[in-house]
Design a protein around this motif. Structure first.
Motif, PDB file in Angstrom:
ATOM      1  N   ARG A  45       0.843  -1.214   0.000  1.00 25.97           N
ATOM      2  CA  ARG A  45       0.000   0.000   0.000  1.00 25.97           C
ATOM      3  C   ARG A  45       0.872   1.256   0.000  1.00 25.97           C
ATOM      4  O   ARG A  45       0.615   2.204  -0.740  1.00 25.97           O
ATOM      5  CB  ARG A  45      -0.906   0.000   1.237  1.00 25.97           C
ATOM      6  CG  ARG A  45      -1.849   1.193   1.285  1.00 25.97           C
ATOM      7  CD  ARG A  45      -2.329   1.456   2.689  1.00 25.97           C
ATOM      8  NE  ARG A  45      -1.190   1.660   3.594  1.00 25.97           N
ATOM      9  CZ  ARG A  45      -1.256   1.523   4.912  1.00 25.97           C
ATOM     10  NH1 ARG A  45      -2.383   1.161   5.492  1.00 25.97           N
ATOM     11  NH2 ARG A  45      -0.187   1.738   5.667  1.00 25.97           N
TER      12      ARG A  45
ATOM     13  N   GLN B 159      -5.869  -0.234   0.207  1.00 25.53           N
ATOM     14  CA  GLN B 159      -6.036  -0.405   1.655  1.00 25.53           C
ATOM     15  C   GLN B 159      -5.680  -1.820   2.106  1.00 25.53           C
ATOM     16  O   GLN B 159      -5.694  -2.763   1.309  1.00 25.53           O
ATOM     17  CB  GLN B 159      -7.487  -0.110   2.057  1.00 25.53           C
ATOM     18  CG  GLN B 159      -7.846   1.348   1.817  1.00 25.53           C
ATOM     19  CD  GLN B 159      -9.092   1.775   2.584  1.00 25.53           C
ATOM     20  OE1 GLN B 159      -9.315   1.381   3.719  1.00 25.53           O
ATOM     21  NE2 GLN B 159      -9.900   2.596   1.955  1.00 25.53           N
TER      22      GLN B 159
ATOM     23  N   ASP C  45      -5.521  -0.398   7.831  1.00 22.46           N
ATOM     24  CA  ASP C  45      -6.603   0.553   7.570  1.00 22.46           C
ATOM     25  C   ASP C  45      -7.868   0.210   8.343  1.00 22.46           C
ATOM     26  O   ASP C  45      -8.526   1.098   8.878  1.00 22.46           O
ATOM     27  CB  ASP C  45      -6.903   0.595   6.066  1.00 22.46           C
ATOM     28  CG  ASP C  45      -5.744   1.219   5.319  1.00 22.46           C
ATOM     29  OD1 ASP C  45      -5.509   2.424   5.501  1.00 22.46           O
ATOM     30  OD2 ASP C  45      -5.023   0.481   4.600  1.00 22.46           O
TER      31      ASP C  45
END
Ligand code: GDD
Length: 378
Positions: free
Chosen positions: A97, A104, A141
């Protein structure tokens, strides 16, 4: 999906990963699983209809292989996100990421894998590992714990509540359903017995010794009671020695591990299901999919108040929750259920209804998918 645990190995995270994968694969534009290899993998992978990339590496070292080649794979096969069945592999997703290869990183949380520190006994290294874990957790996330208990544990490890959505486990009401098991009961020599059932990997925290302790009291009130234990594991010898010591050999049957196709029959051989797990950090129950499997077969369930079990059992509705380690209260609940068939049916029917309407993989995976999609669209 990246997971250290995937069938044909047996266990809750294996069931979780496979069942979510089946639903997610039908909803995502592109979907695949990365997991460790297994000698019998082909038999299952060929039936799945989505790619399963098997890496030749030990489960707990999967991260090493991913750090070497996940970025390359993502360049060849672009996806929007990685979903990790355990935080242990999340560092590879985070790195991808940060390089802009995915948007995410999502992580499931059960419980043992969050608390387990392989270096706990090594001075210095144990603390380093904890610091590494906390750093990884901070960079994820969003988390999907399987119970309220696991969600609270994540917060205790410093994860913000806004990054947590509980998605409870499910089961498959088509795979697990009420059925006549009199043939199997005859075969096991239990034709005339009232069967108390546990299906689990045999590890100490599952609390089978508490069931054995309760049996003397149960047998006084219900002499035709019999304890049927399905599953295999490291705790079997210890349990068998308790059985010998307490003179219970004629009242307990161990079947060993049974194949998936036969599990439904074994659940249906039970009159009630019991698993009074104990809290032995890092060994803690995250949820207990087996309670739902038993409920789906119309059995009432008894568990303890340990870990995430209160998210798996609706006390007084689908079964009972007893204090962990309390064999006396456990015996009373077992007797109550074995001697009151209306109560047994009421709790079993409600358990089946809950699975059919809410606690099934189709529903819970759809909820997971919708949440992932909403986060990726923002
Ligand atoms: N075929 C077969 N044969 N399956 C078995 C056997 C067997 O002999 N014994 C256990 N299983 C399967 C059960 O049918 C169930 O699907 C799974 O293994 C066990 O799942 P859990 O009851 O959830 O326990 P766990 O300790 O292995 O799993 C961990 O992660 C789960 C997923 O979130 C725990 O933290 C659980 O509490 C949690 O639900």
């Amino acid at each position: 999906m990246i997971t250290q645990d995937f069938p044909p190995e047996t266990g809750g995270i294996q069931t979780y990963s496979l069942c979510h994968a089946r639903v997610l694969a039908g909803k995502c534009d592109r979907f695949g699983v990365i997991c460790p290899d297994h000698p019998d993998a082909a038999a299952i992978d060929n039936t799945l209809g989505f790619p399963v990339i098997r890496l030749k590496i030990r489960n707990d070292l999967l991260i090493v292989s991913l750090l070497r080649n996940l970025n390359r794979r993502l360049k060849e096969h672009p996806v929007d996100a990685t979903f990790h069945s355990q935080w242990q592999t999340a560092a590879a997703g985070i790195r991808a990421r940060n390089r802009g290869l995915i948007k995410q990183v999502f992580v499931a949380a059960h419980i043992r894998e969050l608390l387990f520190n392989p270096f706990a006994a090594v001075p210095g290294l144990g603390r380093l590992f904890t610091a590494y874990r906390n750093r990884v957790l901070q960079q994820v996330d969003h988390f999907y714990p399987v119970s309220d208990y696991t969600a609270r544990s994540l917060m205790e490890l410093g994860v913000e509540a806004s990054k947590i959505t509980v998605v409870i486990n499910g089961t498959d009401p088509q795979q697990f359903y009420p059925d006549d098991a009199s043939g199997l009961k005859q075969k096991l020599g239990l034709g005339s017995k009232k069967v108390i059932l546990t299906i689990t990997r045999l590890v100490e925290r599952k609390g089978l010794d508490t069931v054995l302790e309760s049996l003397e009291k149960v047998l006084k009130k219900v002499p035709e009671a019999h304890y049927l234990v399905v599953g295999e594991g490291e705790d079997r010898q210890r349990l068998e020695s308790i059985i010998r010591k307490n003179g219970l050999a004629g009242n307990v049957t161990f079947t060993g591990r049974v194949p998936y196709e036969e599990l439904n029959a074994y659940y249906n051989a039970g009159d009630l299901f019991v698993m009074p797990s104990r809290t032995q950090p890092p060994d803690v129950e995250g949820f207990g999919i087996v309670f739902l499997e038993a409920n789906a077969c119309g059995l009432p369930v008894i568990g303890s108040d340990s870990g995430g079990i209160p998210s798996a059992i609706k006390h007084g509705a689908t079964g009972f929750i007893v204090p962990e380690g309390d064999s006396g209260l456990l015996a009373e609940r077992i007797i109550e259920l074995l001697t009151h068939s209306e109560l047994r049916d009421r709790l079993g029917n409600e358990g089946r209804r809950r699975v059919v309407e809410e606690a099934n993989w189709q529903s819970v995976s759809s909820k997971l998918f919708e949440d992932l999609q909403a986060r990726l669209e923002h």
